[in-house]
Design a protein around this motif. Structure first.
Motif, PDB file in Angstrom:
ATOM      1  N   PHE A   8       0.827  -1.213   0.000  1.00 45.69           N
ATOM      2  CA  PHE A   8       0.000   0.000   0.000  1.00 45.69           C
ATOM      3  C   PHE A   8       0.862   1.263   0.000  1.00 45.69           C
ATOM      4  O   PHE A   8       0.434   2.294  -0.530  1.00 45.69           O
ATOM      5  CB  PHE A   8      -0.990  -0.018   1.165  1.00 45.69           C
ATOM      6  N   ILE A  11       1.550   1.580  -3.711  1.00 48.56           N
ATOM      7  CA  ILE A  11       0.358   2.022  -4.452  1.00 48.56           C
ATOM      8  C   ILE A  11       0.062   3.486  -4.129  1.00 48.56           C
ATOM      9  O   ILE A  11      -0.151   4.305  -5.033  1.00 48.56           O
ATOM     10  CB  ILE A  11      -0.855   1.140  -4.108  1.00 48.56           C
ATOM     11  N   ILE A  30      -8.185   4.658  -4.011  1.00 49.37           N
ATOM     12  CA  ILE A  30      -8.122   3.702  -5.128  1.00 49.37           C
ATOM     13  C   ILE A  30      -9.315   2.751  -5.086  1.00 49.37           C
ATOM     14  O   ILE A  30      -9.935   2.552  -4.035  1.00 49.37           O
ATOM     15  CB  ILE A  30      -6.824   2.861  -5.071  1.00 49.37           C
ATOM     16  N   LEU A  31      -9.597   2.131  -6.231  1.00 46.46           N
ATOM     17  CA  LEU A  31     -10.604   1.072  -6.249  1.00 46.46           C
ATOM     18  C   LEU A  31     -10.016  -0.200  -5.650  1.00 46.46           C
ATOM     19  O   LEU A  31      -8.870  -0.564  -5.954  1.00 46.46           O
ATOM     20  CB  LEU A  31     -11.083   0.807  -7.682  1.00 46.46           C
ATOM     21  N   ASP A  32     -10.787  -0.869  -4.792  1.00 44.22           N
ATOM     22  CA  ASP A  32     -10.379  -2.139  -4.193  1.00 44.22           C
ATOM     23  C   ASP A  32     -10.410  -3.229  -5.273  1.00 44.22           C
ATOM     24  O   ASP A  32     -11.341  -3.296  -6.082  1.00 44.22           O
ATOM     25  CB  ASP A  32     -11.353  -2.488  -3.057  1.00 44.22           C
ATOM     26  N   LEU A  33      -9.372  -4.086  -5.266  1.00 46.99           N
ATOM     27  CA  LEU A  33      -9.299  -5.153  -6.279  1.00 46.99           C
ATOM     28  C   LEU A  33     -10.229  -6.325  -5.969  1.00 46.99           C
ATOM     29  O   LEU A  33     -10.471  -7.161  -6.837  1.00 46.99           O
ATOM     30  CB  LEU A  33      -7.864  -5.680  -6.391  1.00 46.99           C
ATOM     31  N   GLY A  34     -10.731  -6.376  -4.737  1.00 45.58           N
ATOM     32  CA  GLY A  34     -11.681  -7.443  -4.368  1.00 45.58           C
ATOM     33  C   GLY A  34     -12.931  -6.810  -3.804  1.00 45.58           C
ATOM     34  O   GLY A  34     -13.233  -6.984  -2.620  1.00 45.58           O
ATOM     35  N   LEU A  42     -10.708   2.424  -1.401  1.00 49.57           N
ATOM     36  CA  LEU A  42      -9.881   2.487  -0.191  1.00 49.57           C
ATOM     37  C   LEU A  42      -9.195   3.841  -0.107  1.00 49.57           C
ATOM     38  O   LEU A  42      -8.636   4.315  -1.114  1.00 49.57           O
ATOM     39  CB  LEU A  42      -8.776   1.413  -0.250  1.00 49.57           C
ATOM     40  N   ASN A  88     -10.574  -1.727   9.479  1.00 47.11           N
ATOM     41  CA  ASN A  88     -10.174  -2.885  10.273  1.00 47.11           C
ATOM     42  C   ASN A  88      -8.779  -2.690  10.870  1.00 47.11           C
ATOM     43  O   ASN A  88      -7.875  -2.211  10.168  1.00 47.11           O
ATOM     44  CB  ASN A  88     -10.163  -4.140   9.390  1.00 47.11           C
ATOM     45  N   GLY A  94      -9.933  -8.569  11.073  1.00 49.83           N
ATOM     46  CA  GLY A  94     -10.040  -8.737   9.629  1.00 49.83           C
ATOM     47  C   GLY A  94      -9.061  -7.923   8.809  1.00 49.83           C
ATOM     48  O   GLY A  94      -9.153  -7.889   7.583  1.00 49.83           O
ATOM     49  N   GLN A  95      -8.098  -7.273   9.489  1.00 51.90           N
ATOM     50  CA  GLN A  95      -7.121  -6.497   8.712  1.00 51.90           C
ATOM     51  C   GLN A  95      -6.137  -7.452   8.038  1.00 51.90           C
ATOM     52  O   GLN A  95      -5.502  -8.273   8.704  1.00 51.90           O
ATOM     53  CB  GLN A  95      -6.353  -5.519   9.621  1.00 51.90           C
ATOM     54  N   THR A  96      -6.033  -7.340   6.737  1.00 52.40           N
ATOM     55  CA  THR A  96      -5.118  -8.214   5.992  1.00 52.40           C
ATOM     56  C   THR A  96      -3.911  -7.445   5.455  1.00 52.40           C
ATOM     57  O   THR A  96      -2.898  -8.049   5.140  1.00 52.40           O
ATOM     58  CB  THR A  96      -5.837  -8.898   4.814  1.00 52.40           C
ATOM     59  N   VAL A  97      -4.028  -6.144   5.308  1.00 53.96           N
ATOM     60  CA  VAL A  97      -2.892  -5.332   4.843  1.00 53.96           C
ATOM     61  C   VAL A  97      -2.534  -4.358   5.962  1.00 53.96           C
ATOM     62  O   VAL A  97      -3.354  -3.534   6.369  1.00 53.96           O
ATOM     63  CB  VAL A  97      -3.231  -4.560   3.545  1.00 53.96           C
ATOM     64  N   HIS A 101      -5.905   1.812   6.275  1.00 49.89           N
ATOM     65  CA  HIS A 101      -6.773   2.165   5.143  1.00 49.89           C
ATOM     66  C   HIS A 101      -8.205   2.212   5.633  1.00 49.89           C
ATOM     67  O   HIS A 101      -8.576   1.523   6.588  1.00 49.89           O
ATOM     68  CB  HIS A 101      -6.632   1.185   3.973  1.00 49.89           C
ATOM     69  N   HIS A 103     -12.102   1.640   4.223  1.00 50.59           N
ATOM     70  CA  HIS A 103     -12.936   1.155   3.121  1.00 50.59           C
ATOM     71  C   HIS A 103     -14.108   2.105   2.897  1.00 50.59           C
ATOM     72  O   HIS A 103     -14.777   2.515   3.860  1.00 50.59           O
ATOM     73  CB  HIS A 103     -13.522  -0.220   3.467  1.00 50.59           C
TER      74      HIS A 103
END
Ligand code: AMP
Ligand code: ZN
Length: 136
Positions: A8, A11, A30-34, A42, A88, A94-97, A101, A103
């Motif tokens: 991130f 990006i 940016i647009l989320d890829l998922g 995001l 998150n 649930g934070q993965t990155v 950020h 949402h």
């Protein structure tokens, strides 16, 4: 401050291309890829903060101001009927990155997404005990 291994950071600072909706001095959106829904985006600060705990106080207001600006614009352009802000912190949440950020999730009638929780049924005593733990 950037973190070498953080996607991130790359990006947000334009080193990796993204579908950018908006950019200003300290932020990229940016647009989320998922995406959860059409237009899921995001907000990324350009500096690296792992989560809300590290985000400087003055940036908290900036992020919410930007979230509102984007929500107004996206609602107008996408024609969504509602909007979730989700943020998150930590793996259990649930934070993965691990780069702060927020949402921006446009909602549409009947979009089939579930963003929420199963409500508990605490006794009054438990609520009191929790309040004392937090505030006492
Ligand atoms: P969180 O689970 O709150 O950490 O959210 C991470 C979000 O980042 C997820 O919604 C992913 O779909 C999204 N994501 C991960 N990698 C990328 C990427 N390279 N570009 C855009 N979105 C991404
Ligand atoms: Zn980063």
């Amino acid at each position: 401050m950037k973190e070498e291994s953080c996607i991130f950071c790359k990006i947000a600072n334009g080193e990796i291309p993204s579908e950018t909706l908006y950019e200003e001095e300290g932020y990229r959106v940016i647009l989320d890829l998922g995406p959860a829904t059409r237009g899921h985006a995001l907000i990324l600060p350009k500096d690296h903060y792992a989560s809300l705990y590290e985000l400087p106080d003055e940036k908290c207001g900036e992020v919410l101001r930007l979230a509102k600006k984007m929500a107004v614009r996206m609602t107008d352009r996408l024609g969504c009927s509602g909007f979730n802000l989700v943020q998150n912190n930590g793996e259990s949440a649930g934070q993965t990155v691990r780069h702060f950020h927020m949402h921006l999730i446009p909602r549409y009638d009947g979009d089939g997404q579930e963003i929420g929780w199963k409500p508990g049924k605490p006794e009054q005593e438990e609520l009191k005990e929790i309040r004392k733990t937090i505030c006492g």
